[in-house]
Design a protein around this motif. Structure first.
Motif, PDB file in Angstrom:
ATOM      1  N   UNK A  64       0.830  -1.204   0.000  1.00  0.00           N
ATOM      2  CA  UNK A  64       0.000   0.000   0.000  1.00  0.00           C
ATOM      3  C   UNK A  64       0.868   1.259   0.000  1.00  0.00           C
ATOM      4  N   UNK A  65       1.956   1.246   0.751  1.00  0.00           N
ATOM      5  CA  UNK A  65       2.837   2.413   0.809  1.00  0.00           C
ATOM      6  C   UNK A  65       3.460   2.702  -0.550  1.00  0.00           C
ATOM      7  N   UNK A  66       3.879   1.662  -1.260  1.00  0.00           N
ATOM      8  CA  UNK A  66       4.443   1.866  -2.594  1.00  0.00           C
ATOM      9  C   UNK A  66       3.387   2.369  -3.568  1.00  0.00           C
ATOM     10  N   UNK A  67       2.167   1.876  -3.426  1.00  0.00           N
ATOM     11  CA  UNK A  67       1.099   2.268  -4.348  1.00  0.00           C
ATOM     12  C   UNK A  67       0.647   3.704  -4.122  1.00  0.00           C
ATOM     13  N   UNK A  68       0.803   4.210  -2.914  1.00  0.00           N
ATOM     14  CA  UNK A  68       0.332   5.565  -2.587  1.00  0.00           C
ATOM     15  C   UNK A  68       1.480   6.553  -2.427  1.00  0.00           C
ATOM     16  N   UNK A  69       2.660   6.189  -2.925  1.00  0.00           N
ATOM     17  CA  UNK A  69       3.818   7.095  -2.931  1.00  0.00           C
ATOM     18  C   UNK A  69       4.198   7.555  -1.526  1.00  0.00           C
ATOM     19  N   UNK A  70       4.279   6.610  -0.618  1.00  0.00           N
ATOM     20  CA  UNK A  70       4.712   6.927   0.746  1.00  0.00           C
ATOM     21  C   UNK A  70       6.213   7.195   0.745  1.00  0.00           C
ATOM     22  N   UNK A  71       6.631   8.189   1.483  1.00  0.00           N
ATOM     23  CA  UNK A  71       8.045   8.521   1.570  1.00  0.00           C
ATOM     24  C   UNK A  71       8.532   9.283   0.353  1.00  0.00           C
ATOM     25  N   UNK A  96      12.237   2.334   3.109  1.00  0.00           N
ATOM     26  CA  UNK A  96      11.087   3.203   2.871  1.00  0.00           C
ATOM     27  C   UNK A  96      10.696   3.995   4.116  1.00  0.00           C
ATOM     28  N   UNK A  97      11.237   3.611   5.274  1.00  0.00           N
ATOM     29  CA  UNK A  97      10.864   4.282   6.515  1.00  0.00           C
ATOM     30  C   UNK A  97       9.538   3.809   7.061  1.00  0.00           C
ATOM     31  N   UNK A  98       9.190   2.559   6.783  1.00  0.00           N
ATOM     32  CA  UNK A  98       7.920   1.992   7.235  1.00  0.00           C
ATOM     33  C   UNK A  98       8.176   1.113   8.455  1.00  0.00           C
ATOM     34  N   UNK A  99       7.474   1.329   9.557  1.00  0.00           N
ATOM     35  CA  UNK A  99       7.709   0.527  10.765  1.00  0.00           C
ATOM     36  C   UNK A  99       7.444  -0.954  10.526  1.00  0.00           C
ATOM     37  N   UNK A 100       8.295  -1.788  11.092  1.00  0.00           N
ATOM     38  CA  UNK A 100       8.173  -3.228  10.897  1.00  0.00           C
ATOM     39  C   UNK A 100       6.961  -3.800  11.617  1.00  0.00           C
ATOM     40  N   UNK A 101       6.493  -3.133  12.671  1.00  0.00           N
ATOM     41  CA  UNK A 101       5.360  -3.674  13.420  1.00  0.00           C
ATOM     42  C   UNK A 101       4.069  -3.667  12.609  1.00  0.00           C
ATOM     43  N   UNK A 102       4.043  -2.964  11.472  1.00  0.00           N
ATOM     44  CA  UNK A 102       2.842  -2.913  10.644  1.00  0.00           C
ATOM     45  C   UNK A 102       2.702  -4.115   9.723  1.00  0.00           C
ATOM     46  N   UNK A 103       3.663  -5.018   9.764  1.00  0.00           N
ATOM     47  CA  UNK A 103       3.670  -6.110   8.793  1.00  0.00           C
ATOM     48  C   UNK A 103       2.415  -6.978   8.885  1.00  0.00           C
ATOM     49  N   UNK A 104       1.927  -7.235  10.076  1.00  0.00           N
ATOM     50  CA  UNK A 104       0.800  -8.151  10.260  1.00  0.00           C
ATOM     51  C   UNK A 104      -0.566  -7.480  10.114  1.00  0.00           C
ATOM     52  N   UNK A 105      -0.594  -6.206   9.824  1.00  0.00           N
ATOM     53  CA  UNK A 105      -1.889  -5.550   9.621  1.00  0.00           C
ATOM     54  C   UNK A 105      -2.501  -6.007   8.303  1.00  0.00           C
ATOM     55  N   UNK A 106      -3.797  -6.290   8.270  1.00  0.00           N
ATOM     56  CA  UNK A 106      -4.442  -6.783   7.042  1.00  0.00           C
ATOM     57  C   UNK A 106      -4.642  -5.658   6.030  1.00  0.00           C
ATOM     58  N   UNK A 107      -4.965  -5.991   4.788  1.00  0.00           N
ATOM     59  CA  UNK A 107      -5.206  -4.949   3.779  1.00  0.00           C
ATOM     60  C   UNK A 107      -6.327  -3.986   4.163  1.00  0.00           C
ATOM     61  N   UNK A 108      -7.300  -4.451   4.947  1.00  0.00           N
ATOM     62  CA  UNK A 108      -8.418  -3.585   5.332  1.00  0.00           C
ATOM     63  C   UNK A 108      -7.986  -2.424   6.221  1.00  0.00           C
TER      64      UNK A 108
END
Length: 412
Positions: A64-71, A96-108
């Motif tokens: 999602x971060x790559x698709x929405x131009x995060x960073x 990318x500067x994305x926290x690792x703890x977000x890995x298990x969050x679902x697409x929703x």
């Protein structure tokens, strides 16, 4: 002899099981779980390479971060390079500067562009154990946790993440920014907001208890603002009768101390003071409060005071001896009309700004604007209306100079 029916059923299961376990089908379902506003862009990224498509399962937030131009663009290129080269996902997320703890969050969980996310090591180690188990509330969970971290810090954010009440709130629950302000002032007892707390916030407090304390705190704030804007002269003089002293309550400290000593609701007396003439006295014996009395205007003769209510500790009935002392004290008063009560709106606005200034200084402009709207409504504060002359001056000041405009030649 074995029946043919079980064989047919077994063949049917064998033919359908691979379809249910098909990786492409599972990933397609995950891609469809993203919010409709970004689903097209997510599909475009996923179709570019298999390593991107795998992110729908392994790290939906990174996709999602790559698709929405995060960073920044440079950070995105570095993250893409790590993914294509087969590096670990953690390296791509760090790039990318994305926290690792977000890995298990679902697409929703991702329904709008990501803002700056907390990546504190201690916070990350604890938040992974508090991720939502229901995908339907994951978006609200992520929004509330990041907002709580931003406006009040990591401990408050972890507390919000722990309780589902914040992600599916009731209509009567106070707004999260106001709860955050209450928790922030708990760590700053030197401020007026911290001194008005009935009980400070702790991480072990339940949301229901916290909401009750926020409500009590809000009433104390309103009382403090009312007393700061109320300008009136004394009507009845303090004194003593039958061994009891009658002391008028004038300041917010007087009301809070009396409320704590008598265990009553005097610290939420603002509506009484705002609605009409009301004077509150503490009845004391040997310096200790034993009852509280509210004095109002007699409905027939405006020069006569009358007892509106007289209560003992915890709003219990006062002893008859205290009633006799109260009537004796009233009988010794000089009768004269009630002095006019003036409410100074400008003083109330100044007190409001002084109260919230320490907390507002810690917020970003967007968070500050959101909180001010909430606080203005809850504190019953009206913004000052500009006069017609002031509006005309503002319009004149904002009007562009024709000499400096693009149509300067035409205007001249």
């Amino acid at each position: 002899m074995q029946s043919k029916r079980p064989i047919t059923s077994r063949k049917k299961l064998d033919s359908t099981s691979p379809a249910l376990e098909n990786t492409q089908l599972r990933r397609s379902q995950l891609l469809q779980s993203f919010h409709f506003s970004c689903r097209r862009r997510v599909d475009e990224i996923a179709n570019q390479a298999a390593c991107f498509e795998e992110l729908a399962e392994t790290f939906p937030g990174l996709l999602f971060a790559l698709a929405t131009n995060y960073g920044t663009a440079e950070a995105r290129r570095a993250a893409v390079a790590h993914l294509i080269s087969g590096s670990r996902l953690r390296e791509a997320a760090n790039a990318l500067g994305l926290p690792w703890w977000m890995r298990k969050l679902p697409p929703q969980a991702f329904n709008k562009r990501l803002e700056t996310l907390p990546d504190d090591p201690k916070f990350s180690a604890r938040i992974v154990n508090l991720l939502p188990t229901v995908p339907a509330i994951s978006a609200k969970w992520l929004e509330r946790v990041t907002q709580a971290y931003r406006i009040c810090g990591p401990e408050f954010a972890l507390w919000v993440a722990r309780h589902d009440r914040f992600h599916a709130p009731l209509i009567t629950d106070p707004a999260l920014p106001y709860v955050a302000a209450w928790a922030w002032f708990a760590d700053h007892p030197e401020t007026l907001g911290g001194q008005l707390l009935r009980r400070p916030w702790t991480p072990n407090m339940s949301p229901r208890r916290a909401f009750d304390e926020v409500t009590a705190w809000r009433k104390r704030i309103r009382l403090a603002l009312t007393l700061s804007s109320l300008s009136r002269k004394p009507w009845l003089s303090e004194g003593s009768a039958l061994g009891y002293e009658f002391v008028e309550l004038r300041t917010i400290e007087d009301f809070i101390n009396e409320s704590d000593a008598m265990d009553n609701c005097l610290d939420s007396f603002s509506e009484k003071l705002e609605s009409g003439v009301s004077y509150v006295f503490s009845i004391r014996r040997n310096g200790l409060p034993v009852a509280d009395i509210e004095i109002g205007v007699h409905p027939v003769d405006p020069t006569l005071p009358t007892i509106v209510q007289l209560r003992g500790p915890r709003n219990r009935r006062a002893h008859p001896e205290i009633w006799r002392a109260a009537y004796s004290w009233l009988g010794s008063q000089e009768l004269h009309p009630v002095p006019p009560q003036v409410v100074n709106s400008a003083a109330r606005r100044r007190a409001w700004r002084a109260l919230w200034k320490p907390y507002l200084a810690t917020l970003s402009p967007a968070d500050r604007e959101q909180f001010e709207k909430i606080a203005l409504e809850l504190d019953k504060l009206r913004t000052r209306r500009r006069t017609r002359t002031q509006r005309m001056r503002t319009a004149t000041a904002q009007r562009p100079d024709p000499i400096l405009s693009e149509d300067a030649g035409t205007a001249c």
